[in-house]
Structure formats: C-alpha cells, structure tokens
Design an enzyme around this catalytic site. Structure first.
Site, PDB file in Angstrom:
ATOM      1  N   LYS A 125     -36.741 -62.673  35.221  1.00 19.04           N
ATOM      2  CA  LYS A 125     -37.485 -63.766  34.603  1.00 19.04           C
ATOM      3  C   LYS A 125     -38.871 -63.338  34.130  1.00 19.04           C
ATOM      4  CE  LYS A 125     -35.032 -67.185  37.414  1.00 19.04           C
ATOM      5  NZ  LYS A 125     -34.227 -66.205  38.174  1.00 19.04           N
ATOM      6  N   LYS A 160     -37.984 -73.429  38.549  1.00 16.02           N
ATOM      7  CA  LYS A 160     -37.085 -72.613  39.373  1.00 16.02           C
ATOM      8  C   LYS A 160     -37.863 -71.491  40.046  1.00 16.02           C
ATOM      9  CE  LYS A 160     -35.594 -70.433  35.026  1.00 16.02           C
ATOM     10  NZ  LYS A 160     -34.437 -70.165  34.142  1.00 16.02           N
ATOM     11  N   ARG A 210     -23.778 -66.278  28.280  1.00 11.89           N
ATOM     12  CA  ARG A 210     -24.008 -64.968  28.866  1.00 11.89           C
ATOM     13  C   ARG A 210     -23.508 -63.914  27.884  1.00 11.89           C
ATOM     14  NH1 ARG A 210     -24.581 -62.454  33.713  1.00 11.89           N
ATOM     15  NH2 ARG A 210     -26.403 -63.815  33.776  1.00 11.89           N
ATOM     16  N   ARG A 224     -21.027 -70.811  29.126  1.00  6.43           N
ATOM     17  CA  ARG A 224     -20.892 -71.500  30.409  1.00  6.43           C
ATOM     18  C   ARG A 224     -21.469 -72.903  30.246  1.00  6.43           C
ATOM     19  NH1 ARG A 224     -24.244 -67.155  33.674  1.00  6.43           N
ATOM     20  NH2 ARG A 224     -25.580 -67.663  31.907  1.00  6.43           N
ATOM     21  N   ARG A 232     -27.259 -77.074  35.664  1.00  7.68           N
ATOM     22  CA  ARG A 232     -27.009 -75.654  35.859  1.00  7.68           C
ATOM     23  C   ARG A 232     -25.620 -75.297  35.331  1.00  7.68           C
ATOM     24  NH1 ARG A 232     -27.598 -75.394  42.141  1.00  7.68           N
ATOM     25  NH2 ARG A 232     -26.214 -77.185  41.834  1.00  7.68           N
ATOM     26  N   ASP A 272     -29.114 -64.285  29.103  1.00  8.46           N
ATOM     27  CA  ASP A 272     -28.741 -65.693  29.035  1.00  8.46           C
ATOM     28  C   ASP A 272     -29.434 -66.332  27.843  1.00  8.46           C
ATOM     29  OD1 ASP A 272     -27.298 -65.329  31.345  1.00  8.46           O
ATOM     30  OD2 ASP A 272     -28.920 -66.005  32.657  1.00  8.46           O
ATOM     31  N   GLU A 280     -33.259 -65.349  30.228  1.00 11.47           N
ATOM     32  CA  GLU A 280     -33.336 -64.297  31.245  1.00 11.47           C
ATOM     33  C   GLU A 280     -32.714 -63.015  30.703  1.00 11.47           C
ATOM     34  OE1 GLU A 280     -31.875 -65.162  35.124  1.00 11.47           O
ATOM     35  OE2 GLU A 280     -32.794 -67.152  35.227  1.00 11.47           O
ATOM     36  N   ASN A 282     -30.882 -60.070  32.695  1.00 12.34           N
ATOM     37  CA  ASN A 282     -30.373 -59.721  34.020  1.00 12.34           C
ATOM     38  C   ASN A 282     -30.049 -58.235  34.091  1.00 12.34           C
ATOM     39  OD1 ASN A 282     -29.874 -62.551  35.346  1.00 12.34           O
ATOM     40  ND2 ASN A 282     -29.143 -62.710  33.241  1.00 12.34           N
TER      41      ASN A 282
END
Length: 317
Positions: A125, A160, A210, A224, A232, A272, A280, A282
């Site tokens: 993040k 978050k 993703r 998603r 979420r 994401d 994000e 990852n």
C-alpha cells in the site's frame, strides 16, 4: 536444468488448493522435474552469516484432502538451493521483515523470488503511492483531524490497516456515518502504524480486478465482485470471481509500472485495479494464478517458471 527449490510458506497443510498460488507454482515446478522442499518461516535461522532451515522434501498432488507428502526435516544450508520462493502470507510485520533480512544474505547466489530486499522496501500500500496519478486520492496518517478533513473533502471513504491483508479490517465509512471517531479509537488501540484512507470508488461494485504480471508484463487477470452487502471483493470473504479482459487504461497502468517492477527484480506481482485506478501492488505473496487459468486464461505458473529458469541460466553463464 533441474533446480532445487525451497518454498518458504505457511504450512502446506493449511492451503486451499483450489485457489492457492504457492500450490500452483509447486505443481508446475514438480511437473518440470525440479526438486521441491518445504519449510515454514519459524524454521529459518542464521549463524555466522550462513542461513539454515529445517526443510522437508515435498511432493504435491492436485487432490483435495491428499494434496501433499513431506519427508523428514533436515537442517540445510539454504545456499545449497537454486531457488527459494518467498511465499508466506502477510501480515507484513517485523517477523516478515526479519525473514527478508536473513534471506538477503544468500540472494542472488540463491535466487530468492521475489527479491527480499525489494519486498521489504515495497509494502503493497506504500509502493503504489509512487504512482499518484494512477491511484485514487489517498491519505496515510494516524491523525484523526486529517482523516476527518479527508472525509469532508471526498465524502465516502475507505479506511484500512496500512499493513493488513486479505480484506481484514477494511471499512467503508459513509459521509454521514457517526462512527468515524470510534473506529479511529479502535484502530489506534490495534495498530501502532498509520492507517490508509482512500476516496471510495463506486466502481468497486463492478469488481476489483486482480492483474498478474510476470517480469513486469501483464499475463492475466480475474475480476472479483463483492457480495451484495460487503464492500470487500476478496474471494475468501464472499467475493465472486469472473472472467475478464484488460482495458486500455489497465494496459496503460501495467506499462507505467512495468519498468519499476523489473528494476526491483519482481518476477511475480499482482496489482489491484478498481475502475480506472490502481489501489495496491502486491509483491509479498500475490495470488490469482489458479483463478485466471480456471476461467480459460494463461497458464501463469508455467510463465513464472519460464522466467525463473531464464534468470538461473543467465546467472550461471
């Protein structure tokens, strides 16, 4: 080239093989004839500059309820391995960071994927903030006044934990919600670190995409979609996976970040994207490989090992 590969991960017995990327990578490595070993992060040790772990020979099977076999634990100098997959799940805490310091001692002689020093220096993040024009308006702070001012400016917001994962601790705060002060008090008791606050993106109802990149290039994606009463999209909290294609904007995002990923030695990355914005990057233990293939996309595990084997050949030349 047959490789000796150790996978540093949460115990293989705990994974859900239907969607676990570490399992998918292990399956493909085994199919290629590589020798697999398994160990958990708590078995990692360093003495006199040498890095050891009690590792077990591992075999994997795509059979629910009988997906692995392990040999005896043997204390092994990890510099004897050709490749180590750094695949334990976050939280990205001091325990996680310590493992990157230890593994850095043997990389790149033993190829650690992803590069442990850059994993340590690129939290999901925070790394994304290097591309402010590609992400939604974002605040990182513990100051309640800053959070209140941010919500006054943008209305609905997402709050978050800065180093959280898997959708845990994500809150969608409406502009008129009276629980903001209480939420921040609770966060203050739970986390020493700042929190991340972002403008709420209504496009999340259409899905949180993703996108998987191998060596800086996009190779597949899965959308998603959140459950009706949840903001979420993580699949283990009720999100629904669906087939998708990359948009021009998403290809632009990948092209922009690709050189930075290559520079940092990131072979496997998952980003994401909600609507037109990346939220994000990852790099610790990105997932989505099995879902992409399930919906008819690329065999990303195979592409991953093509890249890793290429780097090992180059380093051996």
């Amino acid at each position: 080239m047959k490789l000796k590969i150790a996978v540093q991960m949460d115990h293989i017995s705990t994974v859900s093989i239907a969607g676990d990327t570490s399992f998918a990578l292990s399956l493909e490595a085994q199919r290629r004839g590589h020798q697999l070993f398994h160990y958990t992060p708590d078995r990692l040790s360093m003495r006199d500059g040498k890095v050891f772990a009690r590792i077990e020979a591992m075999q994997v099977r795509d059979e629910k309820g009988s997906h692995y076999s392990l040999g005896e634990k043997v204390r092994t100098d990890l510099s004897e391995m050709d490749v180590i997959l750094l695949r334990q799940d976050p939280p990205f805490d001091m325990n996680y960071i310590t493992t990157t310091h230890i593994l850095e001692r043997i990389h790149p002689g033993t190829l650690v994927v992803n590069d442990p020093a850059w994993v340590r220096n690129s939290p999901e993040k925070i790394f994304v903030t290097e591309f402010p024009d590609l992400m939604p308006d974002t605040l990182i702070t513990k100051d309640p006044l800053e959070v209140a001012a941010f919500r006054k400016e943008f209305g609905d917001i997402i709050i978050k934990p800065l180093y959280g994962n898997g959708g845990a601790g994500i809150f969608h705060m409406l502009e008129a919600d009276r629980n903001l002060a209480s939420l921040l008090e609770m966060f203050g008791q739970m986390f020493r670190e700042p929190y991340i606050v972002q403008r709420y993106l209504k496009d999340v109802r259409k899905g949180d995409k993703r996108i998987i990149l191998i060596d800086g290039e996009p190779v597949g994606a899965i959308n998603r979609v959140p459950a009706e009463h949840d903001s979420r999209s993580n699949m283990h909290v009720g999100g629904r996976a669906e087939k998708t294609e990359l948009t021009e904007r998403e290809r632009e995002i990948c092209a922009r970040i690709g050189p930075s990923l290559k520079e940092r030695g990131f072979i496997l990355v998952g980003i994401d994207v909600i609507g037109d914005y990346m939220t994000e990057i990852n790099v610790t233990s990105p997932t989505g490989v099995r879902e992409v293939q399930r919906f008819g996309g690329a065999d990303i595990a195979s592409l991953f090992w093509d890249a890793v084997e290429g780097k090992r050949l180059k380093s051996a030349a």
